[in-house]
Design an enzyme around this catalytic site. Structure first.
Site, PDB file in Angstrom:
ATOM      1  N   GLY A  70      94.866  53.616 -11.391  1.00  0.00           N
ATOM      2  CA  GLY A  70      93.975  54.648 -11.896  1.00  0.00           C
ATOM      3  C   GLY A  70      94.583  56.039 -11.839  1.00  0.00           C
ATOM      4  N   THR A  71      95.274  56.334 -10.759  1.00  0.00           N
ATOM      5  CA  THR A  71      95.842  57.671 -10.609  1.00  0.00           C
ATOM      6  C   THR A  71      96.871  57.959 -11.698  1.00  0.00           C
ATOM      7  OG1 THR A  71      95.457  57.705  -8.229  1.00  0.00           O
ATOM      8  CG2 THR A  71      97.172  59.170  -9.054  1.00  0.00           C
ATOM      9  N   ASN A 145      82.619  58.444  -7.599  1.00  0.00           N
ATOM     10  CA  ASN A 145      83.012  57.503  -6.546  1.00  0.00           C
ATOM     11  C   ASN A 145      82.395  57.823  -5.198  1.00  0.00           C
ATOM     12  OD1 ASN A 145      84.995  59.707  -7.030  1.00  0.00           O
ATOM     13  ND2 ASN A 145      85.812  58.969  -5.085  1.00  0.00           N
ATOM     14  N   GLN A 175      85.545  53.472 -11.242  1.00  0.00           N
ATOM     15  CA  GLN A 175      84.402  52.873 -10.530  1.00  0.00           C
ATOM     16  C   GLN A 175      83.374  52.267 -11.493  1.00  0.00           C
ATOM     17  OE1 GLN A 175      84.407  52.351  -7.418  1.00  0.00           O
ATOM     18  NE2 GLN A 175      85.828  53.852  -6.552  1.00  0.00           N
ATOM     19  N   SER A 194      91.193  50.555 -13.258  1.00  0.00           N
ATOM     20  CA  SER A 194      92.040  50.082 -12.168  1.00  0.00           C
ATOM     21  C   SER A 194      91.693  48.633 -11.836  1.00  0.00           C
ATOM     22  CB  SER A 194      91.816  50.968 -10.945  1.00  0.00           C
ATOM     23  OG  SER A 194      92.448  50.412  -9.828  1.00  0.00           O
ATOM     24  N   CYS A 317      89.057  62.518   5.585  1.00  0.00           N
ATOM     25  CA  CYS A 317      88.566  63.356   6.671  1.00  0.00           C
ATOM     26  C   CYS A 317      89.713  63.918   7.482  1.00  0.00           C
ATOM     27  CB  CYS A 317      87.642  62.560   7.561  1.00  0.00           C
ATOM     28  SG  CYS A 317      86.456  63.618   8.337  1.00  0.00           S
TER      29      CYS A 317
END
Lengths: 372, 383
Positions: A70-71, A145, A175, A194, A317
């Site tokens: 996908g990227t 997403n 997605q 993807s 994160c």
């Protein structure tokens, strides 16, 4: 282990892996070679290309370029599609599009970011106000997403083309592919998908492109994929992708209904005193975004993992990027952003798993809150 | 003509009757640093030679050796037969491209037909004739070409040298237990103690699930970087999450960090006893944060009998950063993972806590049981 992080990746389906294995061990030939064995791989590749493409678009009007995922598809669409003036996208994009847009600045193209509604879908008016006669590309995420909000890309593409028929329209469908029923219309020029989000293997994806649209390649070399994406084809990954797509699309509608029921069940079972739901009522059945307000989502993720449940935070994160850029754009406050937990499902998810996961999630959050 | 690395040692030559001990440890450390690279290490009149290695790995050998404590400097040398033609060929290779120079000869083989002065004059003359850009200056030359005529029919020719890590061989000054966080300071503190010859064992406290696996991985990387100098390739980890929870629940919020540090020191002392460490080592620097005031340090010290060495106590942050960059730990230290859990971080930590207040608050906890529990989470990681 109860796996509820299917938006990150899905476990590859067994048959797809077997298919891949056959093309690793027996039909390992380079499809560009000219002897018989290689030609049969070439033919299988052609069939796979048609197979994946026809699930979502008319092969007479669209073509498909296999990529590394996908990227890469998103990068290809953005850098090849936005070559002058300005380019418009949303604040809710996956980093593959968002960061590519940021990089456009260095190439003399002005990136513009449209605001979001609180559920994570794009604000249509805000979007259209950014599109003008100098816009060369518009890119809109199909399914968010992080929240699961669905953008009506057919209507948005229509509206964009009415405003500027020369602007290209791209959508990141990573997605959505195999999960949200859609048929690409003539207004859509580019669409990224993807494999590993629907039971295929990592490292495989595709960029679906309107035929007759001439785009410069992102990767140059031996001229594979019609010269649009060079490099020896990832044959085994593509074969697994084709199989996974075939299987996923065969049950797309009933999966959707069943998973929607599971999503709603989880939403009901999660203790309302601990968890707030961030996902829209009508969105992708596959994603449920919640927030354990005031707690740390990433800590909950690790506590859940210790109890045998895999969930996601929906954001990378770290102390530098403590909060999700997308959810910040939705307008949530800090305690909500801190506690984000994303649950995502696959056809393999069962009702029993959902019930157990909900119990564990409630226990874990109650323990955490007790420690605070 | 064979390329060799010449190693000179630092302070060891000051040692008297126990010099043999220092040298033995030094050799072991050099061999450990060169582990995995084919080579031979020989001792020769007051220095060491690394020979018979693959010249493609010369740079790597040089870098590894320069990091070993006790190394004063290293030179690239050429080992040749001791006839004048061969020595000249080697001298041509190591001599500078231009500027002033001087040839210095040392003759261990006293039966050699020429004296040291004659060798220097002969080679110097030939170099001058060969390269017009060179000029002799015997008083203050920009470069010196050294020739060692050895007893075994070979000669060693070399020119410039690179400064090594200095200090004393690790393993000659006892053992310390370093409290390694994921920050900038503690790796530097470990480096400094190892530089004086201390064997530095490493202990890390984490608070999973409040801190993540990435933070632990980062500490592992830091410990691995440090092991290039300390040669200690293991790390011990203890989980203090439960202790943090208890402190947070039962004690005054402003003492969170103070109390946690006291627990860390107590646990460290127990582990020190197991690994044979005679002191604790921390990266604390006076006044850097609330827990590093003299009152804070005293409060931690008062729970352990072992001495706590703080080699950075008088350093500014800038100075520490500079050293961290020099030893190569800085880039890893600043990776964005939390090492101490911010979930429990008080907004206003006590800056000058009184010991009586600390002890009063600590009395609300079952200190011994918490330590025992934490010690059960001890993990041993081979780097």
């Amino acid at each position: 282990m109860i796996y509820l992080d299917n938006a990150a990746t899905t476990p590859p389906c067994t048959e797809a892996v077997e298919r891949a294995r056959a093309f690793l061990e027996e039909n390992f030939y380079n499809p560009s070679a000219i002897y018989g064995g290689a030609f049969s791989v070439h033919a299988a590749l052609k069939e796979a290309r048609q197979g994946v493409l026809s699930r979502i678009a008319d092969p007479a009007k669209f073509e498909l370029i296999f990529t590394s995922g996908g990227t890469e598809s998103d990068n290809h669409a953005v850098f090849s599609g936005a070559r002058r003036g300005n380019a418009v996208t949303t604040k809710g994009e996956h980093a593959a599009v968002f960061e590519s847009f940021n990089a456009l600045k260095g190439r003399g193209v002005e990136p513009r970011f449209a605001p979001l509604k609180c559920d994570g879908s794009v604000d249509e008016e805000g979007l259209l106000s950014l599109v003008d006669e100098k816009t060369s590309l518009v890119s809109i995420l199909h399914v968010n997403n992080e929240t699961g909000a669905v953008n009506d890309i057919l209507a948005l593409a229509r509206a964009v083309k009415r405003k500027n028929p020369r602007a290209l329209f791209h959508s990141d469908g990573v997605q959505a592919f195999g999960k949200i029923p859609v048929r690409l219309s003539a207004d859509i020029d580019l669409y990224s998908v993807s494999a590993h989000k629907i039971g295929g293997l990592k490292g495989t994806g595709a960029l679906i492109k309107r035929k007759n649209l001439v785009l410069p390649p992102l990767v140059y070399g031996g001229g594979q994929e019609g010269g649009q994406r060079s490099g020896t084809e990832n044959v085994f990954g593509i074969m697994a992708f084709a199989y996974a797509a075939e299987k996923k699309f065969a049950t797309l509608e009933e999966d959707g209904k069943r998973i929607l029921a599971l999503r709603n069940l989880l939403r009901e079972r999660l203790d309302g005193a601990l968890y707030t739901c961030l996902s829209p009522e009508v969105g992708s059945p596959y994603i449920l975004s919640t927030s354990a307000r005031g707690m740390r989502g990433e800590v909950l993720v690790r506590m859940l993992w210790e109890r045998g449940v895999a969930a996601g935070t929906g954001s990378a994160c770290s102390s530098r990027h403590r909060f999700s850029r997308v959810l910040m754009a939705c307008g949530y406050d800090e305690p909500t952003l801190d506690g984000v937990l994303r649950w995502s499902f696959s056809p393999a998810t069962t009702k029993d798993e959902i019930l157990r996961a909900a119990d564990i999630a409630n226990e874990v959050a109650a323990t955490f809150r007790g420690n605070l | 003509m064979e390329k060799v690395v010449i190693i000179r040692y630092a302070e060891i030559h000051l040692k008297g009757k126990n010099r043999g001990f220092f040298e033995r440890v030094f050799i072991i450390n050099l061999e450990r640093a060169l582990k995995g690279i084919r080579h031979e290490l020989h001792r020769t009149s007051g220095r060491y030679l690394v020979e018979k290695f693959d010249t493609a790995r010369y740079e790597e050998i040089m870098e590894r050796v320069l990091r070993v404590f006790g190394v004063h400097s290293c030179s690239e040398g050429l080992l040749v037969p001791n006839d004048m033609d061969s020595i000249f060929e080697a001298a041509k290779c190591v001599a500078p491209a231009g500027g002033t120079f001087k040839v210095e000869t040392h003759r261990a083989d006293k039966k050699y037909p020429l004296t040291s002065m004659e060798v220097s004059a002969e080679i110097g003359g030939r170099l001058l004739a060969h390269n017009r850009a060179l000029k002799v200056d015997v008083h203050d030359p920009a470069a010196r070409v050294y020739i060692d005529v050895r007893e075994n029919g070979t000669a060693l020719v070399y020119c410039s040298s690179r400064l090594g890590a200095g200090g004393m061989p690790v393993g000659t000054a006892g053992t310390g237990l370093l409290l390694l966080s994921g920050g900038i300071d503690s790796p530097v503190a470990g480096y400094m103690m190892a530089k004086r010859g201390m064997t530095v064992e490493v202990l890390h406290f984490h608070s999973y699930p409040y801190t993540n696996d990435g933070a632990k991985e980062k500490v592992q990387e830091l410990a691995a970087l440090l092991s290039q100098y300390t040669l200690v390739e293991r790390l011990r980890c203890v989980n203090v999450a439960h202790i943090q929870e208890e402190i947070h629940k039962k004690c005054a919020a402003d003492l969170n960090v103070t109390l946690l540090r006291r627990f860390m020191f107590r646990i460290a002392e127990r582990i020190a006893a197991k690994v044979g460490a005679q002191c604790l080592v921390t990266g604390e620097s006076l006044g850097q944060v609330a827990s590093q005031t003299v009152e804070g340090l005293t409060s931690s010290n008062s729970v352990v009998a072992l001495p706590v060495l703080r080699p950075l106590i008088g350093f500014d942050k800038e100075e520490i950063i500079e050293r961290a960059k020099k030893i190569g730990t800085y880039d890893t230290s600043v990776l964005p993972f939390e090492d101490c859990c911010t979930v429990f971080l008080p907004e206003h930590p006590a800056i000058r806590p009184k010991l009586s207040y600390i002890e009063e608050e600590e009395a609300k906890l079952d200190v011994e049981a918490l330590i025992e529990d934490a010690l059960k989470t001890l993990e041993f990681i081979r780097l």
